[in-house]
Design a protein around this motif. Structure first.
Motif, PDB file in Angstrom:
ATOM      1  N   SER A 299      10.649 -36.957  30.524  1.00 38.16           N
ATOM      2  CA  SER A 299      10.873 -35.523  30.319  1.00 38.16           C
ATOM      3  C   SER A 299      10.395 -35.124  28.930  1.00 38.16           C
ATOM      4  O   SER A 299       9.865 -34.026  28.734  1.00 38.16           O
ATOM      5  N   SER A 300      10.545 -36.037  27.956  1.00 38.63           N
ATOM      6  CA  SER A 300      10.011 -35.738  26.617  1.00 38.63           C
ATOM      7  C   SER A 300       8.492 -35.709  26.633  1.00 38.63           C
ATOM      8  O   SER A 300       7.863 -34.836  26.039  1.00 38.63           O
TER       9      SER A 300
ATOM     10  N   ASN B 219       4.997 -31.555  22.073  1.00 43.18           N
ATOM     11  CA  ASN B 219       5.219 -30.787  20.856  1.00 43.18           C
ATOM     12  C   ASN B 219       3.875 -30.284  20.334  1.00 43.18           C
ATOM     13  O   ASN B 219       3.094 -31.032  19.769  1.00 43.18           O
ATOM     14  N   PHE B 220       3.614 -29.008  20.519  1.00 41.65           N
ATOM     15  CA  PHE B 220       2.291 -28.465  20.173  1.00 41.65           C
ATOM     16  C   PHE B 220       2.050 -28.387  18.678  1.00 41.65           C
ATOM     17  O   PHE B 220       0.947 -28.112  18.240  1.00 41.65           O
ATOM     18  N   LYS B 221       3.092 -28.623  17.874  1.00 40.54           N
ATOM     19  CA  LYS B 221       2.906 -28.574  16.421  1.00 40.54           C
ATOM     20  C   LYS B 221       1.963 -29.683  15.947  1.00 40.54           C
ATOM     21  O   LYS B 221       1.296 -29.535  14.927  1.00 40.54           O
ATOM     22  N   VAL B 222       1.923 -30.812  16.690  1.00 45.56           N
ATOM     23  CA  VAL B 222       1.077 -31.918  16.232  1.00 45.56           C
ATOM     24  C   VAL B 222      -0.344 -31.806  16.790  1.00 45.56           C
ATOM     25  O   VAL B 222      -1.178 -32.672  16.538  1.00 45.56           O
ATOM     26  N   LEU B 223      -0.620 -30.730  17.557  1.00 47.75           N
ATOM     27  CA  LEU B 223      -1.945 -30.584  18.156  1.00 47.75           C
ATOM     28  C   LEU B 223      -3.081 -30.639  17.126  1.00 47.75           C
ATOM     29  O   LEU B 223      -4.044 -31.388  17.301  1.00 47.75           O
ATOM     30  N   PRO B 224      -2.993 -29.881  16.007  1.00 50.29           N
ATOM     31  CA  PRO B 224      -4.104 -29.937  15.029  1.00 50.29           C
ATOM     32  C   PRO B 224      -4.358 -31.355  14.531  1.00 50.29           C
ATOM     33  O   PRO B 224      -5.503 -31.814  14.464  1.00 50.29           O
ATOM     34  N   LYS B 225      -3.260 -32.063  14.228  1.00 55.46           N
ATOM     35  CA  LYS B 225      -3.380 -33.418  13.716  1.00 55.46           C
ATOM     36  C   LYS B 225      -4.015 -34.329  14.775  1.00 55.46           C
ATOM     37  O   LYS B 225      -4.910 -35.126  14.480  1.00 55.46           O
ATOM     38  N   ALA B 226      -3.545 -34.164  16.006  1.00 54.46           N
ATOM     39  CA  ALA B 226      -4.049 -35.002  17.095  1.00 54.46           C
ATOM     40  C   ALA B 226      -5.541 -34.773  17.316  1.00 54.46           C
ATOM     41  O   ALA B 226      -6.313 -35.721  17.482  1.00 54.46           O
ATOM     42  N   VAL B 227      -5.950 -33.502  17.273  1.00 49.99           N
ATOM     43  CA  VAL B 227      -7.365 -33.193  17.488  1.00 49.99           C
ATOM     44  C   VAL B 227      -8.215 -33.795  16.369  1.00 49.99           C
ATOM     45  O   VAL B 227      -9.267 -34.393  16.610  1.00 49.99           O
ATOM     46  N   SER B 228      -7.751 -33.657  15.124  1.00 49.94           N
ATOM     47  CA  SER B 228      -8.514 -34.219  13.995  1.00 49.94           C
ATOM     48  C   SER B 228      -8.706 -35.717  14.165  1.00 49.94           C
ATOM     49  O   SER B 228      -9.806 -36.243  13.979  1.00 49.94           O
ATOM     50  N   GLU B 229      -7.605 -36.394  14.527  1.00 50.96           N
ATOM     51  CA  GLU B 229      -7.701 -37.851  14.708  1.00 50.96           C
ATOM     52  C   GLU B 229      -8.590 -38.189  15.899  1.00 50.96           C
ATOM     53  O   GLU B 229      -9.325 -39.175  15.884  1.00 50.96           O
ATOM     54  N   ALA B 230      -8.524 -37.362  16.945  1.00 49.68           N
ATOM     55  CA  ALA B 230      -9.332 -37.613  18.136  1.00 49.68           C
ATOM     56  C   ALA B 230     -10.811 -37.524  17.796  1.00 49.68           C
ATOM     57  O   ALA B 230     -11.626 -38.311  18.277  1.00 49.68           O
ATOM     58  N   ILE B 231     -11.155 -36.548  16.919  1.00 48.84           N
ATOM     59  CA  ILE B 231     -12.556 -36.410  16.509  1.00 48.84           C
ATOM     60  C   ILE B 231     -13.006 -37.682  15.806  1.00 48.84           C
ATOM     61  O   ILE B 231     -14.109 -38.199  16.049  1.00 48.84           O
TER      62      ILE B 231
ATOM     63  N   VAL C 251       4.165 -37.898  21.190  1.00 53.27           N
ATOM     64  CA  VAL C 251       3.308 -38.817  21.947  1.00 53.27           C
ATOM     65  C   VAL C 251       2.760 -38.106  23.182  1.00 53.27           C
ATOM     66  O   VAL C 251       1.586 -38.246  23.538  1.00 53.27           O
ATOM     67  N   GLY C 252       3.616 -37.298  23.826  1.00 62.12           N
ATOM     68  CA  GLY C 252       3.175 -36.543  25.004  1.00 62.12           C
ATOM     69  C   GLY C 252       1.995 -35.659  24.689  1.00 62.12           C
ATOM     70  O   GLY C 252       1.023 -35.582  25.461  1.00 62.12           O
ATOM     71  N   MET C 253       2.019 -35.032  23.524  1.00 62.75           N
ATOM     72  CA  MET C 253       0.910 -34.169  23.089  1.00 62.75           C
ATOM     73  C   MET C 253      -0.386 -34.983  22.965  1.00 62.75           C
ATOM     74  O   MET C 253      -1.452 -34.580  23.438  1.00 62.75           O
ATOM     75  N   ILE C 254      -0.260 -36.152  22.316  1.00 61.01           N
ATOM     76  CA  ILE C 254      -1.450 -36.987  22.105  1.00 61.01           C
ATOM     77  C   ILE C 254      -2.035 -37.438  23.431  1.00 61.01           C
ATOM     78  O   ILE C 254      -3.249 -37.434  23.620  1.00 61.01           O
ATOM     79  N   ILE C 255      -1.141 -37.763  24.364  1.00 64.50           N
ATOM     80  CA  ILE C 255      -1.633 -38.216  25.673  1.00 64.50           C
ATOM     81  C   ILE C 255      -2.444 -37.118  26.343  1.00 64.50           C
ATOM     82  O   ILE C 255      -3.486 -37.365  26.951  1.00 64.50           O
TER      83      ILE C 255
END
Lengths: 339, 254
Positions: free
Chosen positions: A127-128, A133-145, A313-317
């Motif tokens: 469920s988590s 958590n969309f707050k980590v989206l910018p960070k996740a995208v930067s790392e993904a790049i 973690v859900g956001m990153i996935i």
């Protein structure tokens, strides 16, 4: 002479099979009687060997009971149908015992999988994960790049190296002289060694070498890509049509030109398609390499899982899924266009 | 001095198969020599031993008085340049245009670097276009060679061979994968090359009526040995049965 050798081979096969059967039977019996939970497979091996050898020796002289003789066809063709032969039953027994002992060794347990306690924890976790958590989206995208570029650099640097190496690793081009054969075998050995070590292990080695960060991860991916691409490329060369190469050789052209004109035009499309597929694999592998500190989005995952921040973690996935999906789409389009 | 002299040529493959047994013959300048024999009789092996695509096990191949079996590297390549070859499967370079396939016949005159970058002189391009015209494919010059029909591909292969300005042309079953009409057209090109350009031809063939029509001399191989050497008119029914076996019936192309 040949027949005697075959009989020895058949006996070795029989012994191997019976030692294995004794081994698996022991595991199953131990588990059922609950005697021992310790992993003493290696220590028990001598007793298995003796027992297996004994059974194999006895059965070797009973008609139709030797699997080795059946495999090597040392006996005359049997009139018996295959389902009436003892060796068929031995094979079935081996298969069944493998499943049973595998079940026990890997500690397969439906109880654990469906226990109330476990299910409750899993429900909480999922469920988590599904409320990211969309707050980590910018960070996740930067790392993904960073991850995507790591994969790109690794693939890009690997291409020319594998391209060159593949000609030395192709049996059909390297079987003329003894020196060629030596080069072929040396190249093959190094490549197989490199490929047998997982990129994850290479990443740990390079982290020690060049320090934590994306460069170490890129190097690990590159090395593994060189090994895999060279293997794929050289197999393509081995499967080529010899004709054009022969024709160019017959014109009196330099051997290098023989390869450039007679081999390369045939293999260039499969090469490109392998390379794109490799880039695809590298993007996914770059994530795993991040887990040990090789840079990119994997580092983020290991941080958040360590802190049990499952929403993050859900956001990153989700980001990862988006990347994998678009890579897949992109590479299928490019491969289609290349045909 | 004959153009080509084969002396006691033997070829044993690594698997122990003895493909050529003490083969000896001579080819004079201007000959149109046809080699006949069943599949597996050693015809292709013989041609490939002449330009050393296969390494002969023993014997000598004297071309212009020089033993080809002793050569290596640059000298071997210089000799290969004078001996062109065409194949049953055409063996054109896929994905390249007709023009570039023909130009590849001039690779023996190129440095590796020029070859790698497909650099040809205007003079070579002119010659290539002439050769393409000679085989009647000017309208296909810039098309991909692997998209052409079988007969057209073989004509490209002939143009590529001519690009070498060869003294000798080896033709390994040049018409075996073509229909009868196309076969005759290809054979006519070979005849033209032989008669007008003075190129000596050694050709493997299956069909006896083609042999009678085009050959100036004939050699028959059986199990790697020469069992007949003479003129096409000398191949009587009796010889035919010796070469192809008792049960053989002659098939005619139209």
């Amino acid at each position: 002479m040949n027949k005697r050798l075959n009989i020895i081979k058949a006996f070795c096969i029989d012994t191997g099979i019976w030692v294995y059967i004794v081994f698996t039977v022991n595991i199953v019996l131990n588990k059922i009687s609950g005697i021992s939970h310790q992993k003493t497979y290696y220590e028990d091996m001598p007793s298995y060997l003796v027992q297996g050898l004994l059974i194999a020796t006895i059965l070797f002289f009973i008609k139709g009971c030797s699997l080795g003789k059946d495999i090597l066809k040392t006996t005359l063709p049997q009139s018996q149908a295959y389902y009436k032969r003892p060796s068929t039953y031995i094979m079935c027994m081996v298969f069944l015992l493998t499943i049973l002992s595998g079940w026990y060794i890997s500690e397969f347990s439906l109880n654990d999988l469906f226990s109330m306690d476990g299910l409750e924890k899993a429900t909480r976790l999922f469920s988590s994960l599904f409320s990211p958590n969309f707050k980590v989206l910018p960070k996740a995208v930067s790392e993904a790049i960073e991850t995507i570029y790591m994969a790109f650099m690794a693939t890009f640097v690997a291409i020319p190296i594998s391209f060159l190496l593949s000609f030395f690793a192709a049996k059909n081009l390297m079987s003329q002289t003894i020196s060629q054969k030596i080069v072929y075998n040396v190249v093959r050995f190094i490549l197989n060694y490199t490929r047998s070590v997982e990129p994850l292990i290479w990443a740990i080695i390079f982290i020690v070498w060049v320090g934590i960060g994306p460069f170490a991860g890129t190097l690990a991916l590159m090395l593994h890509s060189v090994a895999s691409l060279t293997k794929l490329y050289s197999e393509q060369i081995e499967n080529m049509d010899d004709g054009p190469y022969e024709a160019i050789k017959a014109t009196g052209a330099h051997p290098i030109l023989g390869i450039w004109y007679g081999v390369v035009p045939q293999i260039i499309i499969p090469f490109l398609s392998f390379t794109i597929y490799r880039w695809d694999i590298n993007v996914r592998m770059a994530t795993i390499i991040g887990l040990v500190g090789g840079g990119g989005i994997g580092e983020l995952i290991i941080q958040y899982t360590g802190l049990s921040m499952w929403n993050e973690v859900g956001m990153i996935i989700i980001v990862l899924a988006a990347i994998v999906w678009s890579m897949d789409y992109l590479s299928s389009i490019i491969r289609q266009a290349l045909k | 001095m004959p153009l080509l002299k084969i002396e006691k040529l033997n070829k044993i493959f690594p698997n122990g198969y003895h493909a050529l047994k003490d083969v000896s013959f001579e080819v004079d300048k201007g000959d149109f020599l046809v080699i006949i024999g069943l599949s597996g009789s050693g015809k292709s092996t013989l041609l490939r031993c002449i330009n050393r695509l296969y390494e002969p096990t023993s014997g000598r191949v004297l071309f212009l008085g020089e033993d080809l079996t002793k050569l290596s590297g640059l000298k071997l390549r210089a000799m290969r340049a004078k001996i062109a070859m065409i194949f049953q499967q055409f063996n054109l370079i896929p994905r390249l245009s007709v023009l570039h396939n023909v130009l590849s016949g001039a690779l023996n005159k190129k440095s590796v670097l020029d070859g790698l970058f497909y650099r040809y002189t205007p003079e070579q391009k002119k010659v290539a276009l002439e050769k393409i015209e000679l085989v009647g494919l000017s309208h296909r010059t810039y098309q991909r060679a692997d998209k052409l029909s079988g007969g057209q591909q073989q004509r490209v292969a002939i143009a590529r061979a001519l690009m070498q300005e060869p003294l000798l042309l080896l033709a390994d079953e040049p018409v075996s994968s073509l229909d009868p009409a196309t076969s005759h057209s290809i054979m006519k090109y070979l005849e033209q090359i032989n008669k007008e350009l003075g190129v000596t031809v050694i050709c493997n063939l299956h069909f006896l009526d083609l042999v009678r029509r085009y050959a100036s001399r004939v050699i028959a191989l059986k199990d790697g040995q020469i069992i007949f050497e003479g003129y096409p008119r000398d191949i009587t029914d009796e010889w035919f049965k010796k070469i192809y076996g008792e049960d053989a019936i002659e098939v005619k192309t139209t």
